[in-house]
Design a protein around this motif. Structure first.
Motif, mmCIF file in Angstrom:
data_model
loop_
_atom_site.group_PDB
_atom_site.id
_atom_site.type_symbol
_atom_site.label_atom_id
_atom_site.label_comp_id
_atom_site.label_asym_id
_atom_site.label_seq_id
_atom_site.Cartn_x
_atom_site.Cartn_y
_atom_site.Cartn_z
ATOM 1 N N PRO A 99 -4.580 1.197 -3.235
ATOM 2 C CA PRO A 99 -3.267 1.132 -3.881
ATOM 3 C C PRO A 99 -2.155 1.621 -2.953
ATOM 4 O O PRO A 99 -2.400 2.323 -1.969
ATOM 5 C CB PRO A 99 -3.409 2.050 -5.092
ATOM 6 C CG PRO A 99 -4.838 2.329 -5.250
ATOM 7 C CD PRO A 99 -5.496 2.102 -3.929
ATOM 8 N N TYR A 100 -0.936 1.292 -3.321
ATOM 9 C CA TYR A 100 0.256 1.540 -2.495
ATOM 10 C C TYR A 100 0.685 3.012 -2.498
ATOM 11 O O TYR A 100 1.282 3.491 -1.559
ATOM 12 C CB TYR A 100 1.367 0.648 -3.072
ATOM 13 C CG TYR A 100 2.718 0.735 -2.445
ATOM 14 C CD1 TYR A 100 2.916 0.502 -1.085
ATOM 15 C CD2 TYR A 100 3.844 1.012 -3.240
ATOM 16 C CE1 TYR A 100 4.187 0.550 -0.535
ATOM 17 C CE2 TYR A 100 5.116 1.057 -2.692
ATOM 18 C CZ TYR A 100 5.279 0.831 -1.341
ATOM 19 O OH TYR A 100 6.535 0.875 -0.800
ATOM 20 N N TYR A 101 0.346 3.726 -3.560
ATOM 21 C CA TYR A 101 0.899 5.079 -3.738
ATOM 22 C C TYR A 101 -0.044 6.170 -3.230
ATOM 23 O O TYR A 101 -1.261 6.073 -3.376
ATOM 24 C CB TYR A 101 1.219 5.310 -5.221
ATOM 25 C CG TYR A 101 2.274 4.344 -5.710
ATOM 26 C CD1 TYR A 101 3.623 4.573 -5.459
ATOM 27 C CD2 TYR A 101 1.911 3.173 -6.378
ATOM 28 C CE1 TYR A 101 4.593 3.667 -5.872
ATOM 29 C CE2 TYR A 101 2.870 2.268 -6.802
ATOM 30 C CZ TYR A 101 4.209 2.520 -6.549
ATOM 31 O OH TYR A 101 5.170 1.614 -6.946
ATOM 32 N N ALA B 102 -1.172 2.483 -9.418
ATOM 33 C CA ALA B 102 0.086 2.460 -10.161
ATOM 34 C C ALA B 102 -0.204 2.411 -11.662
ATOM 35 O O ALA B 102 -1.348 2.199 -12.086
ATOM 36 C CB ALA B 102 0.913 1.252 -9.741
ATOM 37 N N GLU C 26 -2.109 -0.619 -12.802
ATOM 38 C CA GLU C 26 -3.365 -0.952 -12.112
ATOM 39 C C GLU C 26 -4.546 -0.269 -12.802
ATOM 40 O O GLU C 26 -4.408 0.806 -13.375
ATOM 41 C CB GLU C 26 -3.317 -0.501 -10.657
ATOM 42 C CG GLU C 26 -2.333 -1.289 -9.817
ATOM 43 C CD GLU C 26 -2.430 -0.905 -8.346
ATOM 44 O OE1 GLU C 26 -2.851 -1.741 -7.535
ATOM 45 O OE2 GLU C 26 -2.062 0.225 -8.014
ATOM 46 N N ASP D 115 5.163 -2.539 -6.317
ATOM 47 C CA ASP D 115 4.662 -1.958 -5.058
ATOM 48 C C ASP D 115 5.496 -2.362 -3.847
ATOM 49 O O ASP D 115 4.942 -2.601 -2.765
ATOM 50 C CB ASP D 115 3.209 -2.391 -4.803
ATOM 51 C CG ASP D 115 2.236 -1.762 -5.782
ATOM 52 O OD1 ASP D 115 2.695 -1.034 -6.679
ATOM 53 O OD2 ASP D 115 1.030 -2.008 -5.642
ATOM 54 N N SER E 67 2.180 2.251 2.527
ATOM 55 C CA SER E 67 2.057 3.212 1.422
ATOM 56 C C SER E 67 3.357 3.965 1.246
ATOM 57 O O SER E 67 4.231 3.940 2.126
ATOM 58 C CB SER E 67 0.923 4.203 1.729
ATOM 59 O OG SER E 67 1.242 4.966 2.871
ATOM 60 N N VAL F 73 4.184 -9.040 -5.203
ATOM 61 C CA VAL F 73 4.437 -7.953 -4.243
ATOM 62 C C VAL F 73 5.167 -8.555 -3.047
ATOM 63 O O VAL F 73 4.820 -9.659 -2.606
ATOM 64 C CB VAL F 73 3.106 -7.343 -3.751
ATOM 65 C CG1 VAL F 73 3.362 -6.225 -2.737
ATOM 66 C CG2 VAL F 73 2.288 -6.822 -4.928
#
Lengths: 347, 129
Positions: free
Chosen positions: A20-22, A48, A51, B91, A330, B126
């Motif tokens: 994931p991005y975070y 997120a 997700e 994102d 990220s 995205v």
């Protein structure tokens, strides 16, 4: 003999990872619960708010199928301990999103080793000739109770592998594997409980180390392999220390494990942990390289694999984003945002 | 469960739209009759998963069920085949969400369906620079 080896050779035809991005820096967790300091890892990957294991499994699986160039699979197995539904398969939603209907579909559960177990089962199905190819996914949105030590590392992510008959385009041969299990109560979550519990001093010696050492030593004894035969080794990564310690005990060097050692950057992705470490290794491996992968699942057990990289790896470059690129793409969040994303706030 | 959602799940998970067998035009969401030539010879077709943002806005007061994602971006995306999709952008750094930005489809949770608790999944996009 305890070695598992398919008569028809099975191989990884494609793979895909998902992070994931975070990112939540562990200094944030320590700030909230301890007044300062940090956890054993630098950051952990956080899914997120929109997700879950289903969405992440779909993303990884799509990449794996794209790399494999296959349009149909005979099995979709998702290894996870964070199913969005207690009753309703994760795997059927993933299969629907992949456009797969004439397929086996099941969710496998074995704490952090459910992903490698899916790989073994599909290797067997391919090896017996029952299916041409199947997809094994190890994916989790792991949860730690707020303030518990597990919260530093419990993270989100994983990887998917299309496993089929070895052919000239195959990425890596799954040469053989071993498994070792015992009834060990190091970590568990009862039905209807939201967070897992663990017996701190049981998680190390009688659980993680005993089971991984047993599966890997059996693999060595029955194949004649030794640590120096392997270019890379990937061990389950509940924290940054355990995989380094078990590697040292088994005779591996830091050089062999550093490529697949992701815990310091993303935390423990549970069933996704060793599969995503393997993906990071495959991103850099060359034909002929041997890889040892050993998972660990609480409760407890370990699967050890001997994997040999094939010529087909050269065609995979650039097909999918690398694990490294996912680590780089990220953004950091604070504890408040993490609490909102992972539904830790009571409204 | 929302029956409508169940019937449309291939649209939501895989961007399945329509292609006209006579003139080749492609549409999303799916159509029963070609909007270009009027032909009724249309078939299901999976849309390309990449495209570009045509226009966008940021919502600070989203609909119920989306509160945890606020503020969120909504955009019209033109897919690589010309079909247009109204979608959420996720994102992606604020400075990357702009007209003309390249985007790629992903599957995400949309909302949880009322008291039944069923999870509704669907497409979002995205930014891919």
């Amino acid at each position: 003999m305890h070695l598992m080896q398919s008569k028809n050779r099975a191989a990884i035809l494609g793979y895909g990872a998902y992070v994931p991005y975070y990112r939540l820096p562990t200094t944030e967790i320590a700030r909230v619960w301890k007044g300062g300091g940090s956890g054993p890892n630098v950051e952990k990957a956080v899914a997120a708010a929109d997700e879950d294991t289903v969405t992440m499994a779909i993303e990884a699986a799509r990449q794996a199928m794209k790399m494999a160039g296959t349009e149909s699979v005979g099995a979709v197995f998702v290894g996870t301990e964070s199913k969005p539904y207690a009753v309703k398969p994760t795997s059927t939603i993933v299969a629907q999103a992949l456009g797969q209907h004439h397929t086996l579909a099941a969710d496998l559960e074995f704490a952090c080793k459910a992903g490698t177990e899916a790989m073994q089962v599909i290797t067997g199905l391919v090896g017996s000739g029952m299916i041409e190819a199947g997809i094994a996914i190890g994916m989790d949105t792991a949860q730690g109770r707020p303030g518990d030590d597990l919260e530093y590392t419990a993270a989100s992510g994983g990887a998917a592998y299309v496993i089929g008959r070895k052919d000239r385009s195959a990425v890596a041969l799954i040469d053989c594997s071993t498994s070792y299990v015992s009834d060990t109560g190091d970590f568990w979550r009862r039905a209807h409980e939201r967070y897992p519990r663990h017996l701190s001093r049981f998680t190390g010696e009688p659980a993680y180390f005993h089971h991984i050492e047993s599966s890997v030593k059996t693999l060595f004894e029955e194949t004649g392999h030794k640590p120096s035969d392997f270019k890379y080794a990937v061990f389950h990564q509940p924290n940054p220390r355990f995989p380094v310690e078990v590697a040292t005990r088994l005779g591996f060097t830091m050089e062999q494990i550093k490529t697949g050692l992701l815990n310091p950057m993303i935390g423990n992705t549970y069933a996704g942990s060793s599969p995503i470490g393997l993906a990071a290794v495959l991103d850099e491996a060359r034909p002929g390289d041997k890889i040892l992968m050993a998972s660990f699942g609480s409760g407890a057990g370990s699967d050890a694999f001997c994997i040999e990289v094939l010529e087909g790896i050269t065609r995979t470059r650039g097909v999918n984003p690398t694990v490294k690129s996912m680590l780089e793409r990220s953004t950091k969040i604070d504890y408040s945002t993490y609490s909102k994303f992972r539904d830790k706030l009571q409204k | 469960m929302a029956i409508q959602y169940w019937r449309r799940r291939d649209r939501y998970y895989r961007l399945v739209g329509s292609r006209c067998k006579d003139c080749g035009d492609e549409f999303f969401p799916p159509v029963y009759k070609c909007k270009g030539c009027g032909s009724e010879h249309v078939a299901d077709k999976e849309m390309p998963r990449t495209g570009r943002i045509v226009t966008y806005t940021q919502l600070h007061e989203p609909l119920p069920g989306f509160e945890a994602q606020a503020p969120l971006y909504l955009a019209v995306v033109k897919l690589d085949n010309g079909a247009r999709v109204l979608t959420q952008i996720v994102d992606s750094p604020d400075d990357s969400v702009r007209t003309g930005a390249k985007v790629e489809a992903t599957v995400r949770r949309m909302r949880v369906d009322g008291e039944s608790g069923q999870i509704i999944y669907g497409y979002k996009f995205v930014v891919r620079s």
